[in-house]
Design a protein around this motif. Structure first.
Motif, mmCIF file in Angstrom:
data_model
loop_
_atom_site.group_PDB
_atom_site.id
_atom_site.type_symbol
_atom_site.label_atom_id
_atom_site.label_comp_id
_atom_site.label_asym_id
_atom_site.label_seq_id
_atom_site.Cartn_x
_atom_site.Cartn_y
_atom_site.Cartn_z
ATOM 1 N N LYS A 1 -0.800 6.336 -13.308
ATOM 2 C CA LYS A 1 -0.039 5.430 -13.460
ATOM 3 C C LYS A 1 1.904 4.903 -13.507
ATOM 4 C CE LYS A 1 -2.605 1.566 -15.527
ATOM 5 N NZ LYS A 1 -1.624 0.269 -16.338
ATOM 6 N N SER B 1 1.960 6.260 -9.185
ATOM 7 C CA SER B 1 1.671 5.359 -8.831
ATOM 8 C C SER B 1 3.489 4.557 -8.444
ATOM 9 C CB SER B 1 0.542 4.314 -9.158
ATOM 10 O OG SER B 1 -0.602 4.694 -9.003
ATOM 11 N N ARG B 2 3.828 4.757 -9.906
ATOM 12 C CA ARG B 2 4.879 3.907 -9.918
ATOM 13 C C ARG B 2 6.035 5.026 -9.659
ATOM 14 N NH1 ARG B 2 3.491 1.724 -15.517
ATOM 15 N NH2 ARG B 2 3.570 4.440 -16.104
ATOM 16 N N LEU B 3 6.563 5.754 -9.542
ATOM 17 C CA LEU B 3 6.897 7.253 -9.035
ATOM 18 C C LEU B 3 7.013 7.412 -7.152
ATOM 19 C CD1 LEU B 3 7.007 10.411 -10.725
ATOM 20 C CD2 LEU B 3 9.070 8.684 -10.188
ATOM 21 N N ALA B 4 5.888 7.012 -7.085
ATOM 22 C CA ALA B 4 5.653 6.977 -5.386
ATOM 23 C C ALA B 4 6.522 5.846 -4.544
ATOM 24 C CB ALA B 4 4.395 6.944 -5.409
ATOM 25 N N PHE B 5 6.278 4.124 -5.897
ATOM 26 C CA PHE B 5 6.735 3.228 -5.001
ATOM 27 C C PHE B 5 8.312 3.019 -5.400
ATOM 28 C CE2 PHE B 5 3.943 0.065 -3.902
ATOM 29 C CZ PHE B 5 2.389 0.503 -3.685
ATOM 30 N N TYR B 6 9.022 4.202 -6.647
ATOM 31 C CA TYR B 6 10.740 4.012 -6.596
ATOM 32 C C TYR B 6 10.871 4.850 -5.744
ATOM 33 C CZ TYR B 6 14.713 5.301 -9.038
ATOM 34 O OH TYR B 6 15.989 5.168 -8.985
ATOM 35 N N PHE B 7 10.787 5.931 -4.671
ATOM 36 C CA PHE B 7 11.041 6.637 -4.261
ATOM 37 C C PHE B 7 10.784 5.084 -2.982
ATOM 38 C CE2 PHE B 7 9.573 10.163 -5.844
ATOM 39 C CZ PHE B 7 10.186 10.163 -5.573
#
Lengths: 201, 201
Positions: free
Chosen positions: A23, A26-32
């Motif tokens: 989780k 995913s959150r970090l990836a979308f943050y990028f």
């Protein structure tokens, strides 16, 4: 739904980091994706060829910039070369330096003795330490491996190895941590605190 | 002690990530040093040019691979095009898809109305949604913005905007979360659960 491959690749790479689960990844990836372009480019640049940019000090095995022979501490003539603080890894150097109270040199073992994982005396930098002490000019060796079973075992082994050199060998104090609570201290910490009690001036 | 520049750069870059403080950043940076080379190279590669590798679906603004016109959901003829679930961001699509129960299409707003931060109706994808619904063929619009003040405000605004189209507008149910505990539920959650109570069959 399948995610676009570039995002899925990023999530997979992030998931390999310690302490980052699916989780958070995913959150970090979308943050990028949302954040400024510089965030991902800066991190990508810092990671590219990281290991080639870093070298290890030939004296104490602390990290240093590639191309340098000595680390910042060993290259500094103001640091007391007669005291060596022995640590498990380079991250511990950072912790010691943060206290601002230590003016001696270091020796980074790069691990601890661990028979279960098959790590013996020749797998960590024990021999270079013994040789360094044998060369003379050392007053004190402070054993600062972690207060764990492996750290203690390693410290005891080092003490034996250094006995013949006649150098003063010490170990970091055990006891209650600052801000700790007697009630929540574990048995063996409390036992060590009791055994190591000191006279008040 | 100053850290070698390549490591300090990496720590600085990691510190910019949400939820990663100075200590975690240092730990992570040193982890990259110890770990397999592939760890840093894989992540560096995934991050390089990330934004250019990603595009946004022209229909629903969900993410998709660069070069594609539609996202995976909109491109799938099996997905029911007569139901649109309106979400704040693409990460919410993932959450909905994980339930495995939703067979309709999505619409990603890319934010919520937030007067304090100066985000008005023209800053998020509200107009394209209204146009999409006006084009016809839509049976139901499910407003699935977060159950927060901004999410609720945005949902109310959307409801007003969609009223003239005569389409059926719904909002995700409020109540006690699964595994939750009545005793620990906050006042407004409990109030919503009470107001939304349902007949048992």
């Amino acid at each position: 739904m399948l995610l676009p491959e570039p995002i899925q690749n990023l999530i997979n790479a992030l998931e390999r980091l310690p302490g980052i689960g699916p989780k958070s990844a995913s959150r970090l990836a979308f943050y990028f994706l949302r954040a400024d372009e510089s965030l991902s480019s800066e991190l990508a640049e810092a990671l590219t060829g990281l290991k080639e940019k870093i070298a290890y000090c030939s004296e104490c095995f602390n990290i240093t910039e590639a191309g340098r022979e000595l680390c910042e501490v060993c290259a500094n003539p103001k640091r007391d070369a007669s005291i060596i603080c022995v640590l498990e890894d380079a991250l511990d150097v950072l912790a010691l330096e943060r206290t601002g109270a230590y003016q001696g040199r270091y020796h980074v073992l790069g691990g601890v003795l661990n028979p279960i994982e098959g790590i013996g005396p020749d797998d960590i930098k024990i021999r270079p330490l013994v040789e360094r002490v044998a060369r003379g000019g050392i007053r004190e060796v402070i054993l600062a491996t972690n207060p764990s079973m492996e750290g203690d075992t390693t410290a005891m082994y080092l003490q034996q190895q250094l006995r013949s050199t006649g150098v003063h060998v010490t170990r970091l104090a055990r006891g209650l941590p600052m801000g700790g609570d007697l009630e929540y201290a574990d048995q063996s910490t409390l036992l060590r605190a009791l055994q190591g009690r000191q006279e008040m001036d």
